[in-house]
Enzyme design. Sequence first.
Site, PDB file in Angstrom:
ATOM      1  N   VAL A 116       0.729  -0.936  -0.298  1.00 14.48           N
ATOM      2  CA  VAL A 116      -0.038  -0.093  -0.369  1.00 14.48           C
ATOM      3  C   VAL A 116       0.857   1.016  -0.212  1.00 14.48           C
ATOM      4  O   VAL A 116       0.610   1.918   0.358  1.00 14.48           O
ATOM      5  CB  VAL A 116      -0.675  -0.194   0.805  1.00 14.48           C
ATOM      6  CG1 VAL A 116      -1.816  -1.391   1.602  1.00 14.48           C
ATOM      7  CG2 VAL A 116      -0.250  -0.208   2.255  1.00 14.48           C
ATOM      8  N   ASP A 117       2.181   1.361  -0.351  1.00 14.02           N
ATOM      9  CA  ASP A 117       3.306   1.969  -0.029  1.00 14.02           C
ATOM     10  C   ASP A 117       3.273   3.141  -1.032  1.00 14.02           C
ATOM     11  O   ASP A 117       4.412   4.074  -1.004  1.00 14.02           O
ATOM     12  CB  ASP A 117       4.421   1.855   0.302  1.00 14.02           C
ATOM     13  CG  ASP A 117       5.025   1.106  -0.190  1.00 14.02           C
ATOM     14  OD1 ASP A 117       4.964   0.378  -1.944  1.00 14.02           O
ATOM     15  OD2 ASP A 117       5.763  -0.150   0.357  1.00 14.02           O
ATOM     16  N   HIS A 132      -4.676  -4.831  -2.218  1.00 13.98           N
ATOM     17  CA  HIS A 132      -4.844  -3.737  -0.858  1.00 13.98           C
ATOM     18  C   HIS A 132      -5.569  -3.047  -0.550  1.00 13.98           C
ATOM     19  O   HIS A 132      -5.277  -2.413   0.729  1.00 13.98           O
ATOM     20  CB  HIS A 132      -3.697  -5.245   0.448  1.00 13.98           C
ATOM     21  CG  HIS A 132      -3.440  -6.483  -0.060  1.00 13.98           C
ATOM     22  ND1 HIS A 132      -3.070  -7.598   0.642  1.00 13.98           N
ATOM     23  CD2 HIS A 132      -4.605  -7.588  -0.208  1.00 13.98           C
ATOM     24  CE1 HIS A 132      -3.274  -8.237   0.265  1.00 13.98           C
ATOM     25  NE2 HIS A 132      -4.347  -9.140  -0.161  1.00 13.98           N
ATOM     26  N   ASN A 227      13.257 -14.145  -3.168  1.00 24.79           N
ATOM     27  CA  ASN A 227      12.808 -13.622  -1.654  1.00 24.79           C
ATOM     28  C   ASN A 227      13.901 -13.965  -0.951  1.00 24.79           C
ATOM     29  O   ASN A 227      14.225 -15.348  -0.994  1.00 24.79           O
ATOM     30  CB  ASN A 227      11.416 -14.475  -1.084  1.00 24.79           C
ATOM     31  CG  ASN A 227      10.870 -14.040   0.129  1.00 24.79           C
ATOM     32  OD1 ASN A 227      11.742 -14.435   0.649  1.00 24.79           O
ATOM     33  ND2 ASN A 227       9.801 -14.134  -0.174  1.00 24.79           N
ATOM     34  N   PRO A 228      14.535 -13.712  -0.095  1.00 23.66           N
ATOM     35  CA  PRO A 228      15.838 -14.578   0.880  1.00 23.66           C
ATOM     36  C   PRO A 228      15.038 -15.446   1.568  1.00 23.66           C
ATOM     37  O   PRO A 228      16.043 -16.843   2.146  1.00 23.66           O
ATOM     38  CB  PRO A 228      16.466 -13.285   1.920  1.00 23.66           C
ATOM     39  CG  PRO A 228      15.553 -11.908   1.316  1.00 23.66           C
ATOM     40  CD  PRO A 228      14.313 -12.413   0.064  1.00 23.66           C
TER      41      PRO A 228
HETATM   42  C1  BJW Z   1      12.087 -10.020   0.882  1.00 23.35           C
HETATM   43  C2  BJW Z   1      13.629  -8.921   1.279  1.00 23.35           C
HETATM   44  C3  BJW Z   1      14.096  -8.588   0.462  1.00 23.35           C
HETATM   45  C4  BJW Z   1      12.160  -9.426   3.548  1.00 23.35           C
HETATM   46  N1  BJW Z   1      13.667  -8.696  -0.452  1.00 23.35           N
HETATM   47  N2  BJW Z   1      12.256 -10.367  -0.156  1.00 23.35           N
HETATM   48  C5  BJW Z   1      -8.115 -18.760   2.789  1.00 23.35           C
HETATM   49  C6  BJW Z   1      -7.366 -19.587   3.517  1.00 23.35           C
HETATM   50  C7  BJW Z   1      -6.725 -19.481   4.118  1.00 23.35           C
HETATM   51  C8  BJW Z   1      -7.308 -17.956   4.784  1.00 23.35           C
HETATM   52  C9  BJW Z   1      -8.445 -17.358   3.820  1.00 23.35           C
HETATM   53  C10 BJW Z   1      -8.547 -17.742   2.301  1.00 23.35           C
HETATM   54  N3  BJW Z   1      -8.929 -16.565   1.673  1.00 23.35           N
HETATM   55  C11 BJW Z   1      -9.147 -15.488   2.578  1.00 23.35           C
HETATM   56  C12 BJW Z   1      -8.916 -15.937   4.012  1.00 23.35           C
HETATM   57  C13 BJW Z   1      -9.195 -15.071   4.751  1.00 23.35           C
HETATM   58  C14 BJW Z   1      -7.702 -14.028   5.298  1.00 23.35           C
HETATM   59  C15 BJW Z   1      -6.740 -14.908   5.523  1.00 23.35           C
HETATM   60  O1  BJW Z   1      -5.707 -14.616   3.512  1.00 23.35           O
HETATM   61  N4  BJW Z   1      -5.367 -14.920   5.704  1.00 23.35           N
HETATM   62  C16 BJW Z   1      -4.654 -16.204   6.158  1.00 23.35           C
HETATM   63  C17 BJW Z   1      -3.786 -14.289   6.888  1.00 23.35           C
HETATM   64  C18 BJW Z   1      -4.807 -17.088   7.212  1.00 23.35           C
HETATM   65  N5  BJW Z   1      -7.940 -13.129   3.671  1.00 23.35           N
HETATM   66  C19 BJW Z   1      -9.068 -11.910   3.553  1.00 23.35           C
HETATM   67  O2  BJW Z   1      -9.488 -11.663   4.667  1.00 23.35           O
HETATM   68  C20 BJW Z   1      -8.969 -10.898   2.659  1.00 23.35           C
HETATM   69  N6  BJW Z   1     -10.270 -10.679   2.355  1.00 23.35           N
HETATM   70  C21 BJW Z   1     -11.036 -11.956   2.108  1.00 23.35           C
HETATM   71  O3  BJW Z   1     -10.525 -13.334   2.029  1.00 23.35           O
HETATM   72  O4  BJW Z   1     -12.285 -11.143   1.957  1.00 23.35           O
HETATM   73  C22 BJW Z   1     -13.083 -12.559   1.298  1.00 23.35           C
HETATM   74  C23 BJW Z   1     -14.123 -13.404   2.557  1.00 23.35           C
HETATM   75  C24 BJW Z   1     -14.422 -12.674   3.733  1.00 23.35           C
HETATM   76  C25 BJW Z   1     -15.224 -12.787   4.531  1.00 23.35           C
HETATM   77  C26 BJW Z   1     -14.909 -13.813   5.183  1.00 23.35           C
HETATM   78  C27 BJW Z   1     -14.831 -15.088   4.037  1.00 23.35           C
HETATM   79  C28 BJW Z   1     -13.854 -14.579   2.614  1.00 23.35           C
HETATM   80  C29 BJW Z   1      -8.171 -10.115   2.810  1.00 23.35           C
HETATM   81  C30 BJW Z   1      -6.874 -10.018   2.739  1.00 23.35           C
HETATM   82  C31 BJW Z   1      -6.406  -8.065   3.819  1.00 23.35           C
HETATM   83  C32 BJW Z   1      -4.875  -8.385   3.901  1.00 23.35           C
HETATM   84  N7  BJW Z   1      -4.697  -7.664   4.027  1.00 23.35           N
HETATM   85  C33 BJW Z   1      -3.223  -6.687   4.941  1.00 23.35           C
HETATM   86  C34 BJW Z   1      -2.702  -5.005   5.720  1.00 23.35           C
HETATM   87  C35 BJW Z   1      -3.127  -4.801   4.909  1.00 23.35           C
HETATM   88  C36 BJW Z   1      -3.069  -3.306   5.395  1.00 23.35           C
HETATM   89  C37 BJW Z   1      -1.524  -2.346   6.002  1.00 23.35           C
HETATM   90  O5  BJW Z   1      -0.917  -2.666   4.671  1.00 23.35           O
HETATM   91  O6  BJW Z   1      -1.436  -2.268   6.749  1.00 23.35           O
HETATM   92  O7  BJW Z   1      -2.140  -7.552   3.532  1.00 23.35           O
HETATM   93  S1  BJW Z   1      -2.527  -8.014   6.057  1.00 23.35           S
HETATM   94  C38 BJW Z   1      -0.539  -7.980   5.136  1.00 23.35           C
HETATM   95  O8  BJW Z   1      -0.083  -9.255   4.623  1.00 23.35           O
HETATM   96  C39 BJW Z   1      -0.781  -6.914   4.382  1.00 23.35           C
HETATM   97  C40 BJW Z   1       0.384  -7.699   3.115  1.00 23.35           C
HETATM   98  O9  BJW Z   1      -0.408  -6.679   1.880  1.00 23.35           O
HETATM   99  C41 BJW Z   1      -0.360  -8.783   3.155  1.00 23.35           C
HETATM  100  C42 BJW Z   1       0.823 -10.332   2.524  1.00 23.35           C
HETATM  101  O10 BJW Z   1       1.885  -9.989   3.779  1.00 23.35           O
HETATM  102  P1  BJW Z   1       3.420  -9.897   2.460  1.00 23.35           P
HETATM  103  O11 BJW Z   1       3.213  -8.902   1.259  1.00 23.35           O
HETATM  104  O12 BJW Z   1       3.698 -11.132   2.131  1.00 23.35           O
HETATM  105  O13 BJW Z   1       4.061  -9.682   4.306  1.00 23.35           O
HETATM  106  P2  BJW Z   1       5.724 -10.753   4.270  1.00 23.35           P
HETATM  107  O14 BJW Z   1       5.576  -9.633   6.226  1.00 23.35           O
HETATM  108  O15 BJW Z   1       3.996 -11.642   4.734  1.00 23.35           O
HETATM  109  O16 BJW Z   1       5.958 -10.842   4.320  1.00 23.35           O
HETATM  110  C43 BJW Z   1       7.252 -10.493   4.341  1.00 23.35           C
HETATM  111  C44 BJW Z   1       8.276 -11.334   3.187  1.00 23.35           C
HETATM  112  O17 BJW Z   1       9.496 -10.770   2.317  1.00 23.35           O
HETATM  113  C45 BJW Z   1       9.017 -12.272   3.211  1.00 23.35           C
HETATM  114  O18 BJW Z   1       8.896 -13.918   2.696  1.00 23.35           O
HETATM  115  C46 BJW Z   1      10.055 -12.047   3.488  1.00 23.35           C
HETATM  116  O19 BJW Z   1      11.165 -13.250   3.039  1.00 23.35           O
HETATM  117  C47 BJW Z   1      10.670 -11.382   2.027  1.00 23.35           C
HETATM  118  N8  BJW Z   1      12.011 -10.425   1.608  1.00 23.35           N
HETATM  119  N9  BJW Z   1      13.430  -9.016   2.431  1.00 23.35           N
HETATM  120  C48 BJW Z   1      12.988  -9.898  -1.145  1.00 23.35           C
HETATM  121  N10 BJW Z   1      14.832  -7.151   0.726  1.00 23.35           N
END
Ligand code: BJW
Length: 259
Positions: A116-117, A132, A227-228
Amino acid sequence: MRASRNGGDNPAMLEDSIKAAARALSGAGQVMAFTGAGVSAESGVATFRGAGGLWEGQPVEQVATPEAFRRDPLRVWRFYEARRVQASTVRPNPAHETLARWQRRFPAFCLATQNVDGLHQAAGSREVLELHGGLWRVRCTACDRQREDRTVPLPELPPRCSACGAIERPDIVWFGEVLPTDILSAAAQAAAKAEVFVVVGTSAVVYPAAGLVEIAASAGATIIEVNPAASALAHLADIVLRGPAGELLPRIDATLEVS
Ligand code: BJW
Ligand code: ZN
């Protein structure tokens, strides 16, 4: 499980994987990149999970929710205000810049991000699919009016809608909320058509966004993970590059240039 080339700690293997990634990309017409917080890590933006993850030591799943906002909007706004202040001071890194260059290089290139940045756009990427939401947009909780707001710091917390006076919220998709349908469906269509699908800096645990990797893999795309650490969907990758995106994407790009 796919037969993957694993560019692990061994520099020669990593070099082989960089060449393999460049080869796959150089012949591709349809390319898609899917990014997460890790792509901005080298710009100084904290990731969500793992050491130093966000939100006052609590898992983001417990606080980035509509319930948390209903319970205490000011607390949630303070969190986003801090993120906005921090994001206003950071710059795109070479990973963002490489992806912006690839949009100009490939005949069809789609960039979908969970971030979102706004750093992809700051690097020059256009038509970024923000799955997101965005830190620089706010939305009224009553009349749904959406507006861009880049003011840092905001003069009033929580900000109020000038049309109806209700509290505004960040235009960000929280857990349990539906992703913008048009954006998700554009991303899913691009994933189904991609010949090469590059997964950068995401743990790939949050759905439906992570499902894009599965869509691309089942449609036969060559999956490249940068990804690391291994993501939850690393087993779907054909080519794995272990290391920071800001270093590895430019290395793939440099190899593309000479091939
Ligand atoms: C590097 C590095 C370098 C480090 N170079 N790499 C199916 C199965 C299970 C659960 C669900 C499912 N379907 C839906 C769900 C529920 C839920 C979900 O997924 N839960 C799981 C966590 C269990 N999903 C939702 O609720 C979504 N909505 C939805 O499904 O609606 C339909 C529905 C509604 C009601 C009921 C049922 C269905 C919405 C998800 C919204 C996510 N929002 C967030 C917060 C945003 C706000 C904010 O920014 O403040 O989005 S959560 C947070 O995680 C954020 C991110 O976009 C998202 C992903 O994280 P990301 O980007 O992967 O970051 P990290 O920290 O996890 O990983 C970083 C990576 O970088 C690591 O791998 C490092 O190794 C790597 N790294 N340095 C390259 N230099
Ligand atoms: Zn309003």
